[in-house]
Structure formats: structure tokens, C-alpha cells
Scaffold this active site. Sequence first.
Site, PDB file in Angstrom:
ATOM      1  N   ASP A 128       0.777  -1.349   0.069  1.00 26.71           N
ATOM      2  CA  ASP A 128      -0.163   0.033   0.038  1.00 26.71           C
ATOM      3  C   ASP A 128       0.854   1.287   0.012  1.00 26.71           C
ATOM      4  O   ASP A 128       1.864   1.134   0.786  1.00 26.71           O
ATOM      5  CB  ASP A 128      -0.941   0.073   1.105  1.00 26.71           C
ATOM      6  CG  ASP A 128      -2.031   0.998   1.082  1.00 26.71           C
ATOM      7  OD1 ASP A 128      -2.384   1.062  -0.006  1.00 26.71           O
ATOM      8  OD2 ASP A 128      -2.707   1.394   1.973  1.00 26.71           O
ATOM      9  N   TYR A 130       1.161   5.744  -0.654  1.00 22.29           N
ATOM     10  CA  TYR A 130       0.688   7.077   0.222  1.00 22.29           C
ATOM     11  C   TYR A 130       0.704   8.163  -0.846  1.00 22.29           C
ATOM     12  O   TYR A 130       1.108   9.223  -0.591  1.00 22.29           O
ATOM     13  CB  TYR A 130       1.586   7.013   1.360  1.00 22.29           C
ATOM     14  CG  TYR A 130       0.865   7.980   2.354  1.00 22.29           C
ATOM     15  CD1 TYR A 130      -0.420   7.963   2.969  1.00 22.29           C
ATOM     16  CD2 TYR A 130       1.507   9.069   3.149  1.00 22.29           C
ATOM     17  CE1 TYR A 130      -0.822   8.917   4.020  1.00 22.29           C
ATOM     18  CE2 TYR A 130       1.323   9.829   4.061  1.00 22.29           C
ATOM     19  CZ  TYR A 130       0.061   9.739   4.587  1.00 22.29           C
ATOM     20  OH  TYR A 130      -0.523  10.364   5.502  1.00 22.29           O
ATOM     21  N   HIS A 135      -4.520  13.751   0.763  1.00 26.30           N
ATOM     22  CA  HIS A 135      -4.766  12.890   2.072  1.00 26.30           C
ATOM     23  C   HIS A 135      -3.730  13.333   3.045  1.00 26.30           C
ATOM     24  O   HIS A 135      -3.818  13.333   4.119  1.00 26.30           O
ATOM     25  CB  HIS A 135      -4.996  11.617   1.615  1.00 26.30           C
ATOM     26  CG  HIS A 135      -5.106  10.821   2.914  1.00 26.30           C
ATOM     27  ND1 HIS A 135      -6.155  10.634   3.773  1.00 26.30           N
ATOM     28  CD2 HIS A 135      -4.157   9.757   3.019  1.00 26.30           C
ATOM     29  CE1 HIS A 135      -5.759   9.538   4.529  1.00 26.30           C
ATOM     30  NE2 HIS A 135      -4.759   9.157   4.403  1.00 26.30           N
ATOM     31  N   ARG A 144       0.888  17.365  12.747  1.00 23.26           N
ATOM     32  CA  ARG A 144       2.102  18.382  12.689  1.00 23.26           C
ATOM     33  C   ARG A 144       1.753  19.663  12.051  1.00 23.26           C
ATOM     34  O   ARG A 144       1.899  19.622  10.459  1.00 23.26           O
ATOM     35  CB  ARG A 144       3.311  17.676  11.866  1.00 23.26           C
ATOM     36  CG  ARG A 144       3.579  16.311  12.534  1.00 23.26           C
ATOM     37  CD  ARG A 144       4.574  15.520  11.728  1.00 23.26           C
ATOM     38  NE  ARG A 144       4.439  15.275  10.263  1.00 23.26           N
ATOM     39  CZ  ARG A 144       3.580  14.277  10.014  1.00 23.26           C
ATOM     40  NH1 ARG A 144       3.459  13.394  11.060  1.00 23.26           N
ATOM     41  NH2 ARG A 144       3.097  14.239   8.764  1.00 23.26           N
ATOM     42  N   GLN A 241      -4.199   2.472  15.333  1.00 26.41           N
ATOM     43  CA  GLN A 241      -2.942   3.024  14.447  1.00 26.41           C
ATOM     44  C   GLN A 241      -2.158   3.976  15.140  1.00 26.41           C
ATOM     45  O   GLN A 241      -0.786   4.054  15.280  1.00 26.41           O
ATOM     46  CB  GLN A 241      -3.419   3.668  13.006  1.00 26.41           C
ATOM     47  CG  GLN A 241      -2.406   3.951  12.264  1.00 26.41           C
ATOM     48  CD  GLN A 241      -3.033   4.582  11.011  1.00 26.41           C
ATOM     49  OE1 GLN A 241      -4.135   4.403  10.522  1.00 26.41           O
ATOM     50  NE2 GLN A 241      -2.206   5.027  10.106  1.00 26.41           N
ATOM     51  N   TYR A 245       1.660   2.895  15.643  1.00 31.51           N
ATOM     52  CA  TYR A 245       2.416   3.037  14.352  1.00 31.51           C
ATOM     53  C   TYR A 245       4.028   3.543  14.469  1.00 31.51           C
ATOM     54  O   TYR A 245       4.592   3.339  13.457  1.00 31.51           O
ATOM     55  CB  TYR A 245       1.980   4.037  13.472  1.00 31.51           C
ATOM     56  CG  TYR A 245       1.944   5.493  13.640  1.00 31.51           C
ATOM     57  CD1 TYR A 245       2.929   6.218  13.057  1.00 31.51           C
ATOM     58  CD2 TYR A 245       1.348   6.001  14.725  1.00 31.51           C
ATOM     59  CE1 TYR A 245       3.080   7.552  13.363  1.00 31.51           C
ATOM     60  CE2 TYR A 245       1.614   7.408  14.894  1.00 31.51           C
ATOM     61  CZ  TYR A 245       2.672   8.225  14.061  1.00 31.51           C
ATOM     62  OH  TYR A 245       2.502   9.559  14.329  1.00 31.51           O
ATOM     63  N   THR A 362      -4.875   6.305   0.268  1.00 30.95           N
ATOM     64  CA  THR A 362      -6.112   7.251   0.055  1.00 30.95           C
ATOM     65  C   THR A 362      -6.238   8.391  -0.829  1.00 30.95           C
ATOM     66  O   THR A 362      -5.084   9.269  -0.902  1.00 30.95           O
ATOM     67  CB  THR A 362      -6.300   7.735   1.462  1.00 30.95           C
ATOM     68  OG1 THR A 362      -6.399   6.457   2.468  1.00 30.95           O
ATOM     69  CG2 THR A 362      -7.825   8.333   1.699  1.00 30.95           C
TER      70      THR A 362
END
Length: 429
Positions: A128, A130, A135, A144, A241, A245, A362
Amino acid sequence: MTTLDETHDPLRTSWVDSANGHPDFPIQNLPLGVFQRGDDAAIGCAIGDQILDLAAIAPLLDPAWQRALSQPTLNSWLARTPADERALRRRLSGLLSDPAHRASLEPHLVAQSAVTMHLPVQIGDFTDFYVGIHHATNVGRQFRPDQPLMPNYKYVPIGYHGRASSVRVSGHPVIRPSGQRKPPEATEPTYSPSRRLDYELELGLWIGRGNALGSPVPIAEAGGHIAGYCLLNDWSARDLQAWEYQPLGPFLAKNFLTSVSPWIISADALLPFRKPMPPRPAGDPAPLPYLDDPADREQGALGISLIVTISTEAMRTAGLPLHILSNGEASAAMYWSAAQIVAHHSSNGCNLSPGDLIGTGTLSTADATGQGSLLEISQGGKAPITLPSGEQRSFLEDGDELTLTGWCEASGAVRIGFGSCSGRVVPSR
């Protein structure tokens, strides 16, 4: 990139009446999938609201294809060359458009409503990415505010290895996962069902031809290793998560289920809807040479409209229509192209195999109407949405059903679609 041919002709129609004007599966699409009617699974081609059994019509196809198309998965077929995939598409288009073949083919059509769809391949690996920059920016800003994107984002396509064993076809129930969660106000974690269950709107890439270990796929050849595309929902437990993570990334928050739509929409079917990649903003670095290709810059983006809808138990009981959560386009969301994803994945010599699945990550647009997750839509739970039933949602509740749909439209081309990718949340076991 290949050129358009007679299979893309907007004037071509089929003797399968339901194909003409079908929003997803006109004769210009012809996606492949695996269906089951009775005891055995078989490879089929979607045409209108029907499926053509390809093993059953083998005498009308190239004998060299028979073994691969008689399997219960598409792995062997995807391992063949793009030329074979293109030739099969042309042959099926000819058979399904010429009424002279109706008598021999019609007995081998079955209604999509009468079958069970399976995963189209046996998935060896799932990665997967990113690549949805809006997103990444929206989520990064929640954690952040001063630096939403990490310094590497605009240099390297970010990805992580997912769990292939929990990928399921559309319609599989979404069992609420349990795991460790630690709210900010708690001093220690607890183990319980997730309270912040979310969806992720993504595209899936199906790998066709693989590459040998130690032999990277050049960017100019990467598109030829993508057999096709699907819709993908990488369900996410945001509370799990947030706790787990660091420092290695998602684990239990992601590996409980990934849903995909059942049909592989071929790269050839998508040719009329290719677009230039969005220009990079002033000041952004140019891709490093191994990720830069003029043809990919000109045609690497996909003009795919994407919609996410939700229905709750209360909405279904009241007969209320689906509520749209997200409405956007893939080309406006992807900072890195599909070819760049494949080239980067293999750039260290990693071997990809036929049937491997790659998620884009996403896909959210720059405006709020196209945000691809509830984490963004509800601003991390701070701004719940109100549904037509009067219910509010920050994250998914038991009984909620999410459906992803996607389609392509362009001037001079016939609309084609992906079908749907859905899942209904059920209580934790």
C-alpha cells in the site's frame, strides 16, 4: 502507452442488449474476473449485466490461451504478455459485437446477479502506497500543523507492505477489529474493539508480468507490468494506528481487512481516459531520473471519478437514499503515477509477481467534497457529519455500509465503470 483501436470505437455496440448504454460494462470495457456458479470457479468477462464464461468458449479463442483461461484464478493469464491481453480483448470485442456469433456464445452467458464473485487472483503480496498528496497533507496537518508532509514525501513514493491474506472481494463483512488503544488522556493502553473505524478510498493496481529478483523495472516499461485496476478500501482502525504506528508504521490497524472490487479493468480499456500528470507546484523537486519519463508525464494520470457512499441501519429501515461522503477524481489526487509506483517498488531489485496487488493510498482532492476518509471529513472526530437520518458520524458504527464506485468519462469515448466495492461493519467477535 499503446494507441486506441477498434475496441474503443464509441459506435461499436454488442448483441448483448444490456451492454449498450450500461454505466459500467459496455463492450468498450470487457474486464476479467472470477465467478462461481455451482461448484466450480471460472474466469469470465463482464458484458452488460452478464458474464461470458471464457473457459466454455475456448474453441473460439487462441488455443495457446486455453490453459491459462481455464484456471480458477487469473494469475496464469496475467503472467502473459500485454500483447496477449490486447489480442484477447480484440477477439472478445469482435465476438460480442458480431451477431453471427450470438448463437454460439449466448448459452455461455450468465447473469451477474446469479453468481458469486471471487478474488480474481491468488494474491502473493500486497503493498500500500501513500501517493494521495492532499490526504497526506490533511492527515499530517492534524498531527504536525507546521510540517504536514515529511521531507521525503516529494522525493520518494512512500509505501508499506500490507497483508495479502486478509484481502477480500467486495461484499465481505467488515468485522470490527480489536487491539491496543491508548487515548491521549490515558496513562496505559487497553485492549478493546476499535472505536475509530474508518475507510480509505483507493485504487488498486494488479501486476501482470513480473520481474526477476535483482532486475528493476525501468519507468518507461512500468506501465506494461500493470495488467489492470480495481477499487480498493483499506479499512483502518485509527485509534489502534495512533498507538502502534511508531516506529515501524501500521500493523493491526490495517491488516484485519482490505476490500477490492471483483473486476480487473484493463490498462487498454482505460486508454481513452489517460491524462497528463498534474504539474508539480513551483518549488517542488523534479522526480529523480529513475522516476521520470516524458510519456508518463503526458499520459500517466487516470481520469477516474470516485464516489463513496454510506448507509446506516436506520437509513435502510427508513428507506433513505445513500449519503455521499466523497466525490472526486483520481487524477487530481495522485502526486505519483501508477508507473512511478511500480518503478519505485522494483527499483531496489524487488521482484513483483503476476497477481500482486498494489494500493495507491487514500485519494483525496484538494477541496473538502473529495476527501477519501472519515479521519479527514470529521477532522479527526472534531467535526462529526450529520446523515439524512439525523444520526451523526465521526467514524463508522456497526451496521454502517460503505460503497466505493468509480467510472471514466471523456469526450469521444463511451463511459466505462469499475463496478462497486462495498462492505458492512459487523460487531467485533
